[in-house]
Every structure is written in structure tokens, then in C-alpha cells.
Motif scaffolding. Structure first.
Motif, mmCIF file in Angstrom:
data_model
loop_
_atom_site.group_PDB
_atom_site.id
_atom_site.type_symbol
_atom_site.label_atom_id
_atom_site.label_comp_id
_atom_site.label_asym_id
_atom_site.label_seq_id
_atom_site.Cartn_x
_atom_site.Cartn_y
_atom_site.Cartn_z
ATOM 1 N N CYS A 292 0.859 -1.185 0.000
ATOM 2 C CA CYS A 292 0.000 0.000 0.000
ATOM 3 C C CYS A 292 0.896 1.235 0.000
ATOM 4 O O CYS A 292 2.098 1.146 0.285
ATOM 5 N N PHE A 293 0.289 2.387 -0.296
ATOM 6 C CA PHE A 293 1.077 3.597 -0.483
ATOM 7 C C PHE A 293 0.371 4.767 0.183
ATOM 8 O O PHE A 293 -0.824 4.996 -0.035
ATOM 9 N N THR A 294 1.132 5.499 1.019
ATOM 10 C CA THR A 294 0.586 6.596 1.825
ATOM 11 C C THR A 294 1.033 7.933 1.251
ATOM 12 O O THR A 294 2.230 8.168 1.041
ATOM 13 N N PHE A 295 0.064 8.810 1.043
ATOM 14 C CA PHE A 295 0.352 10.174 0.607
ATOM 15 C C PHE A 295 0.200 11.116 1.800
ATOM 16 O O PHE A 295 -0.667 10.947 2.644
ATOM 17 N N ASN A 296 1.056 12.147 1.825
ATOM 18 C CA ASN A 296 1.081 13.126 2.914
ATOM 19 C C ASN A 296 1.471 12.453 4.232
ATOM 20 O O ASN A 296 0.900 12.716 5.293
ATOM 21 N N HIS A 297 2.426 11.551 4.172
ATOM 22 C CA HIS A 297 2.905 10.846 5.345
ATOM 23 C C HIS A 297 3.689 11.800 6.241
ATOM 24 O O HIS A 297 3.912 12.975 5.916
ATOM 25 N N ASN A 298 4.155 11.279 7.360
ATOM 26 C CA ASN A 298 4.760 12.134 8.382
ATOM 27 C C ASN A 298 6.043 12.814 7.912
ATOM 28 O O ASN A 298 6.384 13.902 8.371
ATOM 29 N N SER A 299 6.777 12.191 6.998
ATOM 30 C CA SER A 299 8.030 12.775 6.510
ATOM 31 C C SER A 299 7.871 13.483 5.165
ATOM 32 O O SER A 299 8.861 13.852 4.537
ATOM 33 N N PHE A 300 6.648 13.666 4.733
ATOM 34 C CA PHE A 300 6.395 14.319 3.441
ATOM 35 C C PHE A 300 6.712 15.807 3.559
ATOM 36 O O PHE A 300 6.208 16.505 4.441
ATOM 37 N N ASP A 301 7.575 16.325 2.665
ATOM 38 C CA ASP A 301 8.042 17.710 2.787
ATOM 39 C C ASP A 301 7.080 18.720 2.180
ATOM 40 O O ASP A 301 7.333 19.927 2.245
ATOM 41 N N ARG A 302 5.976 18.245 1.585
ATOM 42 C CA ARG A 302 5.028 19.188 0.977
ATOM 43 C C ARG A 302 3.713 19.234 1.751
ATOM 44 O O ARG A 302 2.687 19.629 1.225
ATOM 45 N N ARG A 303 3.763 18.822 2.999
ATOM 46 C CA ARG A 303 2.548 18.893 3.808
ATOM 47 C C ARG A 303 2.125 20.349 3.957
ATOM 48 O O ARG A 303 2.947 21.239 4.180
ATOM 49 N N ARG A 304 0.854 20.564 3.879
ATOM 50 C CA ARG A 304 0.376 21.940 3.923
ATOM 51 C C ARG A 304 -0.975 22.009 4.601
ATOM 52 O O ARG A 304 -1.638 20.990 4.817
ATOM 53 N N LYS A 305 -1.358 23.200 4.947
ATOM 54 C CA LYS A 305 -2.653 23.441 5.551
ATOM 55 C C LYS A 305 -3.642 23.884 4.481
ATOM 56 O O LYS A 305 -3.291 24.589 3.544
ATOM 57 N N VAL A 306 -4.876 23.458 4.645
ATOM 58 C CA VAL A 306 -5.942 23.800 3.700
ATOM 59 C C VAL A 306 -6.499 25.163 4.078
ATOM 60 O O VAL A 306 -6.871 25.395 5.227
ATOM 61 N N SER A 307 -6.537 26.069 3.134
ATOM 62 C CA SER A 307 -7.086 27.407 3.388
ATOM 63 C C SER A 307 -8.358 27.672 2.604
ATOM 64 O O SER A 307 -9.022 28.688 2.817
ATOM 65 N N VAL A 308 -8.706 26.773 1.671
ATOM 66 C CA VAL A 308 -9.919 26.924 0.864
ATOM 67 C C VAL A 308 -10.634 25.581 0.826
ATOM 68 O O VAL A 308 -10.021 24.562 0.510
ATOM 69 N N SER A 309 -11.904 25.567 1.177
ATOM 70 C CA SER A 309 -12.662 24.317 1.131
ATOM 71 C C SER A 309 -12.934 23.928 -0.321
ATOM 72 O O SER A 309 -12.948 24.760 -1.221
ATOM 73 N N GLY A 310 -13.169 22.633 -0.546
ATOM 74 C CA GLY A 310 -13.465 22.147 -1.877
ATOM 75 C C GLY A 310 -12.247 21.779 -2.687
ATOM 76 O O GLY A 310 -12.369 21.381 -3.844
ATOM 77 N N ARG A 311 -11.051 21.912 -2.101
ATOM 78 C CA ARG A 311 -9.832 21.535 -2.802
ATOM 79 C C ARG A 311 -9.064 20.555 -1.939
ATOM 80 O O ARG A 311 -9.152 20.553 -0.715
ATOM 81 N N GLY A 312 -8.258 19.707 -2.592
ATOM 82 C CA GLY A 312 -7.509 18.728 -1.843
ATOM 83 C C GLY A 312 -6.698 17.845 -2.761
ATOM 84 O O GLY A 312 -5.869 18.323 -3.540
ATOM 85 N N LEU A 313 -6.958 16.529 -2.709
ATOM 86 C CA LEU A 313 -6.181 15.545 -3.433
ATOM 87 C C LEU A 313 -7.044 14.870 -4.489
ATOM 88 O O LEU A 313 -8.146 14.393 -4.188
ATOM 89 N N SER A 314 -6.557 14.816 -5.731
ATOM 90 C CA SER A 314 -7.255 14.144 -6.830
ATOM 91 C C SER A 314 -6.338 13.077 -7.412
ATOM 92 O O SER A 314 -5.176 13.373 -7.742
#
Length: 586
Positions: A292-314
Motif C-alpha cells: 500500500c502507499f501513503t500520501f502526505n505521510h509524516n516525513s512528506f516535505d510538501r505537507r500543507r494546511k488547507v485554506s480553501v474548502s473544496g480543494r484537496g487531493l485528486s
């Protein structure tokens, strides 16, 4: 002599008859001692045999006669005895004992108990001057009827306030709690981690007999949840033959090399807040679904906070049904992608919590952040002192995994690679013969129990979850199918049977907090008790101190009175000066 009469050899100094009846005699019991016993010090006074006193341990007054508890020199504690004061001749110790006793007696005499009239005067002054309401009415009222009436009022108020305070303390020590649910709106919020797995776990052309591999993986992955594999299954003989012919076979490396893989051919599209992401941004992890494969894991350097609803991961996956397969006999009959949304600090938990997306569908997952705060025992069931060794935050799932890892390592001498920890990896033979029975024992004996504060893994004091609302639409439309067919050079049927589209986004920029709180704090309890005292008795902290002072004073007087009655110091007169030793006679 006669049967009931005996003649004894007695010292001539005793000057008594040497014939005794048997009823007056008893056999001598010799005590065993280490080495020769010390010879008791003997003093001859006026031809009488007497023994030397080592110390005076205690005194008592029996029927008006003063007695000492004597420790005899040369004898053990078993020979200590009570002797009349008139029989004691030990001037130094005697004087020391009576000097201390006399000082104590003198102290009592210097602080005499007040006379009856003085005590009554003290009681009246207390009743008149105290801030405890009602007492001065009882003392100051002249008529008998008024005194009785006020007495009933005061006693009734004391009874009521005592009952009220009792119920308050009873309620406090039942550890009541309240639960509040609040919605907090924020400008930005953390995006969770997402772990994806293919429901078809292995490549079809990996080995000739995939059923053996599927069964072996079911044995290995059983450590992730409480389940065991029947050792008498139809595969037992085949597994034994397989292991004998493949001594160096590793299910871990086989799964890593021949399980589902993530590259540009299986991950056709990846966008994270409108920016492209790639297979290298995913972290490989083993679960019960294999690779299996995890996105936005603990060591991911592009982790970010969401500032606009309706957007995320596709994401757009190609599961390649013709290349990957699974065993329907073990319950894997679907085709698609399963995924779980979790905190980046926690391991993915699929057991009953994963979301499924079948092929030919577009899944729209709308998530919220839910924070839960549980009070520690005795108000709640969490234990803040429990820390995990291989995880930055505590979770019940992580605690259970570490608990199973410890017990399996102790019992089997190896560690399953799916569990956290450091140790020698278990081979397939250990999995089959030791790990699986150990899991059965852990479950039956309740070694890794979950739930209340006194279990191995209680509920966490703080937990963040991401509940999702998921909806589906058919993927893809007729026009989109033609576009993808031309782009991928695949048929329309292939597009509908192999592609899975997943969108994960926040519904709103807020989080819901469910918080367990103490219904009654110690400060509120103190304020409530003070309010009851003030309402019914007009009392305060000063009043409580006044009452305590009154009670302690009367108790002290009572103790002095009893001690003066009990302690009687005998008067000692010097002996004649012509005696060899300084002897006092009491």
C-alpha cells in the motif's frame, strides 16, 4: 517419699522447708541458646538472694499499688516481669525514671483543668462571641420556650447543612462528567494522510500456485488484527511441501516485488491543491492488502494546511485487473481501490475502517476533522502516562500492535515484520507454528485488552479522526472515455474495468471537538459547601476555625483531667546510710 510429695535441694539461705506437694511443682524447660548464657548478676542483701535490674520499661497502677515493668540484667525479654515498687532496689535507673515521670506530672500540674465555673464561663463566652449564628440566641434568650425554639432551629440548620454537604461530597466522588460538542471555524486546517491499496494484491504471473501465496499472506497479515488461521486447513500439506522446496522463500520480499506497485502506469493522475504530485511522493507500507502507499505521510516535505474548502487531493488509478489478481476463496472478490484517511502520525488501520471505490466509478470523499478529548481516570477512561515506543502519538491501534509485538517476540523469539519494533524477523515456519498460536492465546487470555483505564490499551486522552462522507458517480462519461482511450491507447471497455477516480477534499474549514469535562471541580465544590454553610448557619472559614479551637480546647482539658487521675507518682524515701549500696525504698 510419697507419690504426691517431693524433697527438693534448696539453698540454706532460703530458710524454708524442703518438702513440696506435686501440685506446687512444674518441670523446668531449658531454652536453647547460641553459646553459654550470661550469668545473672546476683546481689546478697541481708542473706536474701536478689537480682540486678537492667532498666525500668514501664509503670502501672493496679488497685492502688504502683508496679514497674522490669528488664532483668542477664535475662532476655521473655523474663521481663511486673514487680511492686516496694521490691525494686535500683537507685540510678529508679531516679531517672521518676525524674521523667515527675517532670511530666509537674507539667500537668502547671496547666490545671479550669474549674467547673470557669469552663461554663468559657462556654458562654464562646456562644455569645462566635460568628456561628443562633448560638447567642440560645444563651441570651431568657424564656425557656424561646431557648427550646432556637435550639431546634440551630440543630435543624446543622442537620440540613450536614446533609447538603454530604450529598455534595457524594456527588463529587462519583466523578461526574459532561460532554460538550463545539464547532471551531479556522482560517486553515491540516490535511490528513491517505493510504491507498489495490484490492487485487498480487501479479498473476508471479508464481504457478498463487493459492499458496495467498494463504501464506493470510497467516502473516493475521498479526494486524485478532484472527488466526486453521492449522488443519486443506493447504497444510501443500504448505509443508512448498516450504521444504523453498527454504529461502520470504513472503515479505515476494510481496514487495510481486505485489501491487505504484508508478506512472498505475497512477495516471495526481494533483495536490492544483499542483502535480508523483509516485515518489508516496511512502510504501505493508498492510493486510499487501503493498500500500501513503500520501502526505509524516516525513512528506510538501505537507500543507488547507485554506480553501473544496480543494484537496485528486487521483486517477489504473488497477490493471488483467495483471493483478486475488483469491476469491479468501473473500477477495472485488476490483477497485480501498483507502483510509488518518492522521500522518498514526499507522493506517484498514480493519473495518477502509473506504472502497470500485472500478468505473468516481468517488467524492468529503472529510471533516473531529477531535475527541477524554478525561483521565477517575473522571474518564484514559491514561495519560502510557506512551508508545515506536509512535509519536498514542493510539489504541498502535498500542495493540506494540503489545502483540512484545508478546510474540517473548514467546517465539522473533518479530513479525508487519508489527513495530526491532528484532529478528520471523520466517514462515515460525509464523505457521508459533506466531499463529500465540495470537490465539493473546486473544483468548485478553492480554492486549482495549477499552477502560485498567486495560492494556485504554482509550487515548486526545484523538484526531477524519470521518468522511463519500458519494459516487459513473466514470467516465462517453466523451471522457473516448478521450482516455485515445490518450492511453486502450479500449472503452478497458477504461471502465480498470480506472478508478478519487477526490478527497474538506467540506468546510472547521473542526468539531467532542470534549469530556469534569462536571464539578474542587473549586466549585468548595464554593458550594461554603454557600450551604453561609445559607443555613451564617458560617465562614473564620467560623470553622472558631469551632475547631473550641473543640480542641475542651478535648485538651479532658485529656489533662484523665491523665491526672491515672498518673500517681510514688514517693521514694532514702534508705539507711549504712547500707553498702544506695538503695531507695518506695
Amino acid at each position: 517419699m510419697e507419690p504426691v510429695t517431693y524433697e527438693l535441694k534448696v539453698p540454706a539461705t532460703l530458710q524454708i522447708h524442703n518438702m513440696f506437694n506435686v501440685s506446687l511443682l512444674k518441670p523446668l524447660v531449658q531454652r536453647r541458646r547460641c553459646g553459654a548464657p550470661p550469668v545473672p548478676s546476683r546481689i546478697d542483701v541481708d542473706a536474701d538472694v536478689e537480682f540486678e535490674v537492667q532498666s525500668i520499661l514501664d509503670s502501672q497502677n493496679v488497685w492502688g499499688k504502683f508496679q514497674y515493668l522490669i528488664a532483668w540484667k542477664g535475662y532476655g525479654p521473655d523474663e521481663n516481669s511486673w514487680e511492686p515498687a516496694s521490691h525494686v532496689y535500683m537507685p540510678v535507673v529508679h531516679r531517672m525514671f521518676h525524674r521523667l515521670l515527675g517532670k511530666f506530672y509537674t507539667h500537668l500540674l502547671k496547666h490545671p483543668v479550669p474549674q467547673s465555673e470557669d469552663r461554663k464561663k468559657y462556654d458562654r463566652e464562646f456562644a455569645v462571641s462566635t460568628s456561628f449564628h443562633g448560638l447567642h440566641k440560645i444563651v441570651g434568650t431568657r424564656t425557656r420556650t424561646s431557648k427550646i425554639l432556637w435550639m431546634f432551629v440551630v440543630l435543624g440548620s446543622v442537620f440540613i447543612v450536614s446533609w447538603q454537604i454530604y450529598t455534595r461530597f457524594l456527588n463529587y466522588f462519583s466523578w461526574p462528567t459532561t460532554t460538550s460538542v463545539t464547532v471551531q471555524y479556522v482560517n486553515n486546517i491540516d490535511f490528513p494522510a491517505v493510504t491507498f491499496c489495490n484490492l487485487n494484491r498480487y501479479q498473476t504471473q508471479a508464481v504457478a500456485n498463487l493459492s499458496i501465496v495467498f494463504f501464506l499472506w493470510s497467516i502473516v497479515s493475521a498479526v494486524l488484527h485478532f484472527s488466526t488461521v486453521d492449522g488443519n486447513s486443506k493447504f497444510s500439506q501443500e504448505i509443508s511441501e512448498f516450504l521444504q522446496g523453498n527454504q529461502n522463500f520470504s513472503i515479505k520480499e515476494f510481496t514487495r516485488n510481486y505485489g501491487f506497485y505504484l508508478n506512472n502506469s498505475t497512477l495516471l493522475k495526481c494533483e495536490y491543491f492544483g499542483k502535480p504530485c508523483y509516485p515518489k511522493d508516496f511512502e510504501h507500507v505493508f498492510t493486510e492488502y499487501g503493498n500500500c502507499f501513503t500520501f502526505n505521510h509524516n516525513s512528506f516535505d510538501r505537507r500543507r494546511k488547507v485554506s480553501v474548502s473544496g480543494r484537496g487531493l485528486s487521483l486517477l488509478f489504473n488497477i490493471k485487473q488483467s495483471e493483478f489478481t486475488d483469491d476469491p476463496a479468501l473473500g477477495f472478490v472485488d476490483a477497485g481501490i480501498t483507502f483510509v484517511i488518518h492522521s500522518p502520525e498514526k499507522p493506517p488501520q484498514f480493519d473495518g475502517l477502509g473506504l472502497w471505490t470500485p472500478v468505473g466509478m468516481h468517488a467524492h470523499a468529503s472529510i471533516r476533522q473531529l477531535k475527541t478529548v477524554i478525561q483521565e481516570y477517575p473522571w474518564g477512561e484514559c491514561n495519560p502516562n502510557i506512551k508508545l515506543k515506536y509512535s509519536t502519538i498514542y493510539s489504541t491501534y498502535g498500542c495493540v500492535q506494540e503489545c502483540k509485538a512484545r508478546h510474540i517476540q517473548n514467546q517465539c523469539g522473533c518479530l513479525p515484520f508487519l508489527l513495530p519494533g526491532n528484532g529478528m524477523e520471523c520466517d514462515l515456519e515460525k509464523f505457521y507454528n508459533c506466531v499463529s498460536p500465540a495470537l490465539y492465546n493473546i486473544e483468548i487470555l485478553g492480554v492486549c485488552s482495549v477499552g477502560t483505564h485498567n486495560t492494556t490499551c485504554p482509550v487515548p486522552c486526545e484523538e484526531t479522526e477524519y470521518p468522511a462522507t463519500i458519494s459516487y458517480s459513473t466514470f467516465a462519461s462517453e466523451k471522457a472515455v473516448k478521450f482516455l482511450s485515445m490518450k492511453l491507447r486502450k479500449s472503452s471497455e478497458y477504461i471502465r474495468k480498470n480506472l478508478v477516480y478519487i477526490d478527497i477534499k474538506y467540506h468546510d474549514l472547521n473542526y468539531k471537538m467532542t470534549q469530556q469535562q469534569k462536571a464539578l471541580s474542587s473549586t466549585e465544590l468548595l464554593a458550594d459547601v461554603g454557600g450551604q454553610l453561609g445559607l443555613f448557619c451564617g458560617a465562614s472559614v473564620i467560623t470553622v476555625i472558631e469551632v475547631l479551637e473550641y473543640v480542641v480546647t475542651n478535648f485538651y482539658w479532658m485529656c489533662i483531667f484523665l491523665l491526672l487521675k491515672l498518673v500517681e507518682v510514688p514517693q521514694c524515701t532514702p534508705a539507711a546510710p549504712n547500707q553498702l549500696k544506695t538503695v531507695q525504698q518506695c
